[in-house]
Design a protein around this motif. Structure first.
Motif, PDB file in Angstrom:
ATOM      1  N   GLU A  40       0.780  -1.177   0.042  1.00  0.00           N
ATOM      2  CA  GLU A  40      -0.076   0.033  -0.099  1.00  0.00           C
ATOM      3  C   GLU A  40       0.747   1.228   0.046  1.00  0.00           C
ATOM      4  O   GLU A  40       2.058   1.153   0.657  1.00  0.00           O
ATOM      5  CB  GLU A  40      -0.814   0.131   1.250  1.00  0.00           C
ATOM      6  CG  GLU A  40      -2.043   0.955   1.331  1.00  0.00           C
ATOM      7  CD  GLU A  40      -2.666   0.994   2.600  1.00  0.00           C
ATOM      8  OE1 GLU A  40      -2.673   0.101   3.322  1.00  0.00           O
ATOM      9  OE2 GLU A  40      -2.643   2.172   3.217  1.00  0.00           O
ATOM     10  N   VAL A  41       0.463   2.300  -0.802  1.00  0.00           N
ATOM     11  CA  VAL A  41       1.229   3.483  -0.710  1.00  0.00           C
ATOM     12  C   VAL A  41       0.431   4.534  -0.308  1.00  0.00           C
ATOM     13  O   VAL A  41      -0.598   4.845  -0.738  1.00  0.00           O
ATOM     14  CB  VAL A  41       1.616   3.701  -2.346  1.00  0.00           C
ATOM     15  CG1 VAL A  41       2.481   5.081  -2.546  1.00  0.00           C
ATOM     16  CG2 VAL A  41       2.700   2.518  -2.747  1.00  0.00           C
ATOM     17  N   ARG A  42       1.212   5.245   0.672  1.00  0.00           N
ATOM     18  CA  ARG A  42       0.465   6.618   1.188  1.00  0.00           C
ATOM     19  C   ARG A  42       1.267   7.942   0.743  1.00  0.00           C
ATOM     20  O   ARG A  42       2.233   7.734  -0.145  1.00  0.00           O
ATOM     21  CB  ARG A  42       0.428   6.689   2.635  1.00  0.00           C
ATOM     22  CG  ARG A  42      -0.636   5.536   3.074  1.00  0.00           C
ATOM     23  CD  ARG A  42      -0.584   5.342   4.493  1.00  0.00           C
ATOM     24  NE  ARG A  42       0.686   4.804   5.038  1.00  0.00           N
ATOM     25  CZ  ARG A  42       0.868   3.570   4.836  1.00  0.00           C
ATOM     26  NH1 ARG A  42       0.044   2.743   4.443  1.00  0.00           N
ATOM     27  NH2 ARG A  42       2.095   3.180   5.332  1.00  0.00           N
ATOM     28  N   GLU A  43       1.095   9.173   1.221  1.00  0.00           N
ATOM     29  CA  GLU A  43       1.967  10.004   0.597  1.00  0.00           C
ATOM     30  C   GLU A  43       3.487   9.912   0.724  1.00  0.00           C
ATOM     31  O   GLU A  43       4.256  10.097  -0.282  1.00  0.00           O
ATOM     32  CB  GLU A  43       1.406  11.345   1.376  1.00  0.00           C
ATOM     33  CG  GLU A  43       1.803  12.681   0.510  1.00  0.00           C
ATOM     34  CD  GLU A  43       1.343  14.048   1.113  1.00  0.00           C
ATOM     35  OE1 GLU A  43       0.445  14.053   2.179  1.00  0.00           O
ATOM     36  OE2 GLU A  43       1.686  15.065   0.488  1.00  0.00           O
ATOM     37  N   PHE A  44       4.012   9.738   2.182  1.00  0.00           N
ATOM     38  CA  PHE A  44       5.288   9.709   2.297  1.00  0.00           C
ATOM     39  C   PHE A  44       5.620   8.351   2.743  1.00  0.00           C
ATOM     40  O   PHE A  44       6.903   8.066   2.999  1.00  0.00           O
ATOM     41  CB  PHE A  44       5.832  10.718   3.336  1.00  0.00           C
ATOM     42  CG  PHE A  44       5.754  12.047   2.832  1.00  0.00           C
ATOM     43  CD1 PHE A  44       4.745  13.010   3.482  1.00  0.00           C
ATOM     44  CD2 PHE A  44       6.026  12.474   1.577  1.00  0.00           C
ATOM     45  CE1 PHE A  44       4.534  14.221   3.001  1.00  0.00           C
ATOM     46  CE2 PHE A  44       5.965  13.898   1.193  1.00  0.00           C
ATOM     47  CZ  PHE A  44       4.996  14.641   1.767  1.00  0.00           C
ATOM     48  N   THR A  45       4.653   7.397   3.159  1.00  0.00           N
ATOM     49  CA  THR A  45       5.222   5.945   3.662  1.00  0.00           C
ATOM     50  C   THR A  45       4.416   5.016   2.641  1.00  0.00           C
ATOM     51  O   THR A  45       3.532   5.326   1.859  1.00  0.00           O
ATOM     52  CB  THR A  45       4.897   5.936   5.187  1.00  0.00           C
ATOM     53  OG1 THR A  45       3.315   6.244   5.183  1.00  0.00           O
ATOM     54  CG2 THR A  45       5.689   6.929   5.964  1.00  0.00           C
ATOM     55  N   ALA A  46       4.915   3.932   2.999  1.00  0.00           N
ATOM     56  CA  ALA A  46       4.264   2.721   2.098  1.00  0.00           C
ATOM     57  C   ALA A  46       4.381   1.480   3.348  1.00  0.00           C
ATOM     58  O   ALA A  46       5.298   1.313   4.092  1.00  0.00           O
ATOM     59  CB  ALA A  46       5.084   2.301   0.991  1.00  0.00           C
TER      60      ALA A  46
END
Lengths: 373, 334, 94
Positions: C11-17
């Motif tokens: 899963e990918v978020r804005e600054f972390t995954a």
């Protein structure tokens, strides 16, 4: 796709690669010494028992590739003094037991100092957010880890967070080793991770100046064996070049964005590496613009208070530098197994779990073991 | 002033050095007929006619006190029952239970811990027959400390020094789970609920093979590496360990890699290492596999005359010497 | 952490995954990696940061290179040079 990383650990493939290495070294028809400069390489070599598969004529020497082990006594002392002043220290596990002039961080912890073991600088920031005390990240590691430290510094850390940088930079120490009179090192295996950041081009000037080949290798058994094969081929062909044997992760110019972050936050200064003496440009310190997160500026660290205890005479007798250059071995050292033991290490080679002196101490020399059936 | 350091509780060389220097040396001068303190085996054995009275004691200080797969209560019962079993004494006569509580400790938690202890007692048919309770002031103790002592009778005494060249080493199941489950919990590593401690009393499983065991030890603190080193050096043999046949779950392997910790150095609380004559190996494995705790039992090594006290690890690529763990395994960066 | 185990992005978020390492899920920061990552990609992790996206085709290419090395003939300068060019040129800047 899930199985792919494991193909780099296929024992059958690895055996074929080891046989290729045997063939090449046999062609060379003389003893040859190469050096790797990465603790992870030594860990992988040790973990998979690869040394028992290397040809006897090939000496793969562990160089100053353990960043914690080459952290010199004054740097450890800075961490210990801060800890004793009541500052909460966050550091990586293997830093805990490295000896300082009087104490290690573990000793300080036994005396009541607050030390948190982390495996990412982000954890240190989290700890700082959850408390009002001062938290100092005692940051060890080479350039790959320094990039991570730079990233958290640039990411607006809380005001009670600061960094004590003991980071080191590898390329300068390779120069030192290559230039040591009597050095037997004919080729270098460079660390794949560091090269992900710096790019393979960073080694070009070194190769040109010293005429010694460099092969960049990854950390799976196949990567290491393939890297050694390429290195021996270059030695056979008397061709000093930089070869990238880790192309799935390393490019020529590396990760530009990461390099920018790294050099925005850090500058190079010369300093002593434990067991190696002075390495020009080998240490990374925070730039003045980042004085606000620099533990050395935020706190007064009274290093001179320890100088009365310093055993400089012993440290002067340490020959780790020569051992890492392949010029001498642990038995040549007057301190080996006497004043210098794993419980009371003087030099880097005895601190590192996989350092040459530690291995000789534990196993009474290089163990004569065979490859797997 | 010299001080005790954390690593001296870790089960490795540092702990043995502390025990030998401070305790064993002088206690060992008192006369005694049986297997006593200088043997530093899993328990002591006192001769009682043609049987042995086996005694063992353990203090439990684990944190967090609740971890995936168990808690300090289950650990305190299982640990002592297992030490008795490792001496060949699988029918426990009785256990004692001393608890020291910190002022302010939650009564609800205490009830959960107590229920776990009862469950473990039922599983191992080991009654708690007496105990003691103390409360110390807030801050004088970290939560709770439990000490359990166990006694059992046995005709067959199994030591940890009985290995001979040619013997095989059997492990009763997959390794590295307890220590890594606790460490993962401490460091907030999410393993999708599949990494749990193996803490369990083993006496009913061990009873099925105790007649064939030449030596036994449970790989608790310091892991398989520590336990095998002790068995090898006390027996005067070397051990060749076949890494590929050591049962290990993928989760243990993954967490070990991530943290840079070798599962062979990690504590287990529901597994045993058993030395057997080569001819008995197959049968012992078969018997173990019939027990729910022994489904993954496997032969993992062979004893040799060379390099007594050393463990040679065959990795599948090459061989290397397995080092003893120094102290508490810590996540490494490099 | 040092060996930088490759993990698969879940899963990918804005600054972390969220990244999967053989069943272990870890949160990694994307602040260092120099290209966008998407679920299904493999990344190289170091102390909690993704430092490189590993292009899927490069794995097969590396294995092919290794096969070549194994099959390789004795010190043929030409072959060695050619091989050098292939790996030295390195698969793509990105």
């Amino acid at each position: 796709m899930n199985a792919t990383p494991l193909q780099f650990r296929d024992p059958v493939l690895a055996r074929s690669m080891a046989a290729t290495l045997q063939r090449l070294v046999a062609q060379l028809d003389r003893p040859v010494a190469v050096m790797h400069v990465c603790g992870s390489h030594e860990q992988a070599i040790a973990k998979f028992g690869l040394r028992s598969t290397f040809p006897k004529a090939l000496d793969v020497i562990m160089g100053p590739g353990c960043p914690v082990c080459v952290t010199d006594v004054p740097e450890v002392d800075e961490g210990v003094l801060l800890a004793r002043q009541g500052v909460r220290i966050a550091t990586y596990g293997d830093m805990l037991r490295v000896p300082g002039t009087v104490q290690s961080l573990a000793d300080a912890q036994a005396d009541g100092a607050k030390i948190d073991i982390i495996y990412s600088p982000r954890q240190a920031v989290e700890i700082a957010r959850e408390t009002s005390e001062e938290v100092v990240l005692f940051a060890s590691g080479f350039e790959t880890t320094a990039v991570a430290t730079a990233a958290v510094i640039l990411d607006d850390p809380p005001p009670n967070f600061s960094v004590l940088s003991a980071h080191k930079y590898i390329p300068p120490v390779m120069e030192i080793v290559a230039e040591m009179p009597g050095s037997r090192i004919e080729g270098f295996l460079a660390a794949g991770h560091a090269a992900v950041i710096t790019g393979s081009d960073v080694f070009e000037p070194f190769v040109e100046r010293n005429g010694v080949p460099v092969v960049i290798a990854g950390f799976e058994p196949m990567d290491i064996l393939a890297g050694l094969v390429e290195l021996v081929e270059l030695i056979l062909a008397k061709t000093p070049k930089v070869l990238n044997a880790f192309p799935r992760c390393v490019t020529r110019e590396g990760n530009r964005a990461a390099q920018e972050q790294l050099w925005r936050v850090f500058r190079q200064i010369g300093g002593r590496w434990r067991g190696i003496a002075h390495v020009p440009n080998g240490n990374l310190r925070l730039r003045d613009e980042f004085a606000h997160v620099d533990a050395r500026k935020r706190f007064t660290i009274d290093l001179p208070s320890l100088w009365d205890f310093a055993p400089p005479a012993l440290a002067r007798q340490c020959i780790c530098g020569d051992i890492m250059a392949g010029i001498r071995n642990p038995r040549d050292c007057r301190l080996f197994n006497r004043e210098c033991t794993p419980e009371n290490p003087i030099g880097a080679c005895m601190v590192s779990n996989e350092g040459t002196c530690k291995i000789w101490h534990l196993y009474g020399g290089v163990p004569d073991l065979e490859a797997s059936a | 002033m010299n001080r005790v350091a954390l690593k001296q509780g870790g089960g490795g060389r540092a702990m043995r050095a502390l025990i030998e220097k401070v305790f064993v040396r002088d206690f060992a001068t008192l006369p005694f007929d049986g297997v006593g303190i200088s043997a530093m085996d899993d328990g002591a054995a006192i001769r009682l006619g043609d049987e042995w009275l086996v005694v063992t004691t353990d203090s439990h200080v684990i944190h967090p006190i609740f971890f995936p797969g168990g808690d300090i209560g289950r650990l305190s019962i299982s640990g002592t029952v297992n030490d008795l079993a490792m001496m060949g004494a699988t029918r426990v006569l009785g256990l004692t239970c001393s608890v020291i509580l910190e002022e302010g400790f939650s009564l609800e938690w205490l009830e959960v811990v107590q229920r776990s202890m009862v469950e473990a007692c039922i599983e191992s048919s080991a009654p708690v027959v007496t105990g003691d309770t103390k409360v110390m002031g807030r801050g004088e103790l970290d939560g709770i400390v439990i000490n359990t002592t166990g006694i059992a009778l046995t005709r067959t005494l199994v030591r940890d020094n009985g290995l001979s060249a040619g013997d095989r080493i059997i492990v009763t199941g997959s390794i590295g789970e307890h220590g890594l489950a606790v460490m993962a919990a401490r460091h907030g590593i999410d393993v999708d609920g599949k990494l749990v401690s193996d803490v369990a009393p083993m006496n009913s499983m061990i009873a099925t093979i105790v007649d064939k065991a030449t030596a036994m030890k449970d790989p608790t603190r310091g892991g398989v590496s520590s336990a095998l080193h002790e068995m090898a050096s006390k027996s005067g043999v070397g051990i060749v360990l076949d890494e590929r046949s050591v049962p290990m779950t993928p989760q243990v392997r993954a967490v070990g890699e991530l943290l840079g910790i070798d599962p062979l150095h990690v504590a287990n609380e529901g597994k045993a290492l058993i030395g057997v004559h080569a001819a008995d190996a197959e049968e012992v494995v078969a018997r173990l596999r019939m027990h729910p705790l022994g489904r993954d039992a496997a032969v993992i090594g062979t004893c040799v005359a060379e390099r007594p006290g050393s463990i040679i690890l065959d990795t599948g690529f090459g061989r290397r010497l397995l080092a003893e763990p120094e102290g508490e395994p810590l996540p490494r960066i490099c | 952490m040092c060996l930088g185990v490759p993990g698969r992005v879940i899963e990918v978020r804005e600054f972390t995954a969220t990244v999967d390492f053989w069943g272990v899920r870890k949160d990694v920061s994307l602040m260092i990696v120099d290209e966008p990552v998407a679920p299904g990609d493999y990344i190289l992790n170091h102390v909690g940061f993704a430092i490189r996206r590993i292009p899927p085709e490069s794995v097969a290419e590396t294995l092919a290179l290794y096969e070549m090395l194994i099959a390789g003939d004795d010190a043929d300068l030409m072959t060695s040079d050619v091989r050098g060019e292939i790996s030295g040129a390195a698969k793509g800047t990105s």
